[in-house]
Scaffold this motif. Structure first.
Motif, PDB file in Angstrom:
ATOM      1  N   GLY A 128       0.834  -1.195   0.000  1.00  0.00           N
ATOM      2  CA  GLY A 128       0.000   0.000   0.000  1.00  0.00           C
ATOM      3  C   GLY A 128       0.869   1.245   0.000  1.00  0.00           C
ATOM      4  O   GLY A 128       1.625   1.466   0.942  1.00  0.00           O
ATOM      5  N   ALA A 129       0.803   2.008  -1.079  1.00  0.00           N
ATOM      6  CA  ALA A 129       1.660   3.189  -1.220  1.00  0.00           C
ATOM      7  C   ALA A 129       0.862   4.485  -1.101  1.00  0.00           C
ATOM      8  O   ALA A 129       1.221   5.500  -1.680  1.00  0.00           O
ATOM      9  CB  ALA A 129       2.403   3.132  -2.555  1.00  0.00           C
ATOM     10  N   GLY A 130      -0.221   4.437  -0.335  1.00  0.00           N
ATOM     11  CA  GLY A 130      -0.978   5.646  -0.045  1.00  0.00           C
ATOM     12  C   GLY A 130      -0.258   6.457   1.022  1.00  0.00           C
ATOM     13  O   GLY A 130       0.917   6.221   1.323  1.00  0.00           O
ATOM     14  N   LEU A 132       8.264  -1.107  -1.684  1.00  0.00           N
ATOM     15  CA  LEU A 132       6.939  -0.488  -1.640  1.00  0.00           C
ATOM     16  C   LEU A 132       6.079  -1.100  -2.743  1.00  0.00           C
ATOM     17  O   LEU A 132       6.431  -1.049  -3.915  1.00  0.00           O
ATOM     18  CB  LEU A 132       7.099   1.018  -1.828  1.00  0.00           C
ATOM     19  CG  LEU A 132       5.940   1.923  -1.472  1.00  0.00           C
ATOM     20  CD1 LEU A 132       5.411   1.649  -0.077  1.00  0.00           C
ATOM     21  CD2 LEU A 132       6.368   3.378  -1.592  1.00  0.00           C
ATOM     22  N   PHE A 133       4.967  -1.678  -2.349  1.00  0.00           N
ATOM     23  CA  PHE A 133       4.098  -2.456  -3.222  1.00  0.00           C
ATOM     24  C   PHE A 133       2.705  -1.853  -3.164  1.00  0.00           C
ATOM     25  O   PHE A 133       2.253  -1.438  -2.102  1.00  0.00           O
ATOM     26  CB  PHE A 133       4.079  -3.876  -2.640  1.00  0.00           C
ATOM     27  CG  PHE A 133       3.914  -4.986  -3.609  1.00  0.00           C
ATOM     28  CD1 PHE A 133       4.855  -5.223  -4.585  1.00  0.00           C
ATOM     29  CD2 PHE A 133       2.821  -5.825  -3.519  1.00  0.00           C
ATOM     30  CE1 PHE A 133       4.716  -6.289  -5.457  1.00  0.00           C
ATOM     31  CE2 PHE A 133       2.661  -6.885  -4.377  1.00  0.00           C
ATOM     32  CZ  PHE A 133       3.615  -7.125  -5.353  1.00  0.00           C
ATOM     33  N   ILE A 151       1.206   3.198  -9.014  1.00  0.00           N
ATOM     34  CA  ILE A 151       1.130   3.971  -7.769  1.00  0.00           C
ATOM     35  C   ILE A 151       2.421   3.851  -6.957  1.00  0.00           C
ATOM     36  O   ILE A 151       2.933   4.849  -6.434  1.00  0.00           O
ATOM     37  CB  ILE A 151      -0.098   3.561  -6.927  1.00  0.00           C
ATOM     38  CG1 ILE A 151      -1.378   3.868  -7.698  1.00  0.00           C
ATOM     39  CG2 ILE A 151      -0.081   4.243  -5.566  1.00  0.00           C
ATOM     40  CD1 ILE A 151      -1.569   5.331  -8.048  1.00  0.00           C
ATOM     41  N   ALA A 152       2.969   2.650  -6.851  1.00  0.00           N
ATOM     42  CA  ALA A 152       4.206   2.484  -6.078  1.00  0.00           C
ATOM     43  C   ALA A 152       5.336   3.293  -6.702  1.00  0.00           C
ATOM     44  O   ALA A 152       6.121   3.924  -5.988  1.00  0.00           O
ATOM     45  CB  ALA A 152       4.576   1.007  -5.982  1.00  0.00           C
ATOM     46  N   GLN A 204      12.280   1.472  -2.675  1.00  0.00           N
ATOM     47  CA  GLN A 204      12.193   0.943  -4.039  1.00  0.00           C
ATOM     48  C   GLN A 204      10.781   0.446  -4.323  1.00  0.00           C
ATOM     49  O   GLN A 204      10.260  -0.403  -3.598  1.00  0.00           O
ATOM     50  CB  GLN A 204      13.189  -0.200  -4.210  1.00  0.00           C
ATOM     51  CG  GLN A 204      13.142  -0.834  -5.575  1.00  0.00           C
ATOM     52  CD  GLN A 204      14.067  -2.030  -5.667  1.00  0.00           C
ATOM     53  OE1 GLN A 204      14.791  -2.356  -4.737  1.00  0.00           O
ATOM     54  NE2 GLN A 204      14.028  -2.694  -6.788  1.00  0.00           N
ATOM     55  N   ALA A 205      10.192   0.975  -5.376  1.00  0.00           N
ATOM     56  CA  ALA A 205       8.895   0.463  -5.827  1.00  0.00           C
ATOM     57  C   ALA A 205       9.125  -0.898  -6.459  1.00  0.00           C
ATOM     58  O   ALA A 205      10.034  -1.061  -7.265  1.00  0.00           O
ATOM     59  CB  ALA A 205       8.275   1.423  -6.837  1.00  0.00           C
ATOM     60  N   VAL A 206       8.316  -1.858  -6.086  1.00  0.00           N
ATOM     61  CA  VAL A 206       8.469  -3.202  -6.638  1.00  0.00           C
ATOM     62  C   VAL A 206       7.242  -3.620  -7.435  1.00  0.00           C
ATOM     63  O   VAL A 206       6.980  -4.793  -7.607  1.00  0.00           O
ATOM     64  CB  VAL A 206       8.811  -4.249  -5.548  1.00  0.00           C
ATOM     65  CG1 VAL A 206      10.199  -3.999  -4.988  1.00  0.00           C
ATOM     66  CG2 VAL A 206       7.779  -4.256  -4.454  1.00  0.00           C
ATOM     67  N   GLY A 207       6.496  -2.658  -7.925  1.00  0.00           N
ATOM     68  CA  GLY A 207       5.383  -2.958  -8.813  1.00  0.00           C
ATOM     69  C   GLY A 207       4.046  -2.970  -8.120  1.00  0.00           C
ATOM     70  O   GLY A 207       3.905  -2.583  -6.969  1.00  0.00           O
TER      71      GLY A 207
END
Length: 96
Positions: free
Chosen positions: A12-14, A33-34, A40-41, A72-75
């Protein structure tokens, strides 16, 4: 024996997910960050970087650029993902 984990996956990247990501990154943790929504991430990486810069301006983050690099955004979560355990395993496996 005390464990000292150095990686955390946040689903959750809110607003709240980003806040936790910044808290962990400031403390030296690597953050995956998922988010279930596409893109969104990835957008959250920039928002976290800005948030860390804002914290630094208030004297609350010594190294905002270093902390931002640890996030790191992981999708996004595929539709077949039904459990947090699957998301965690998938997020952590995507780390470099």
């Amino acid at each position: 024996m005390t464990m000292h984990p150095s990686k955390v996956a946040i689903v959750g990247a809110g607003l709240i997910g980003r806040a936790w990501a910044m808290i962990f990154a400031r403390a030296g943790w690597q953050v995956a960050l998922f988010d279930p929504a596409p893109g969104i991430a990835a957008q959250a990486e920039g928002l976290c970087a800005q948030g860390l810069t804002d914290l630094a301006e208030q004297g609350l983050c010594e190294d905002p650029a270093g902390a931002a690099r640890r996030i790191q955004a992981v999708g996004s979560r595929p539709k077949r993902c039904r459990t947090p355990r699957w998301c965690r395993r998938t997020a952590l496996s995507g780390w470099r």
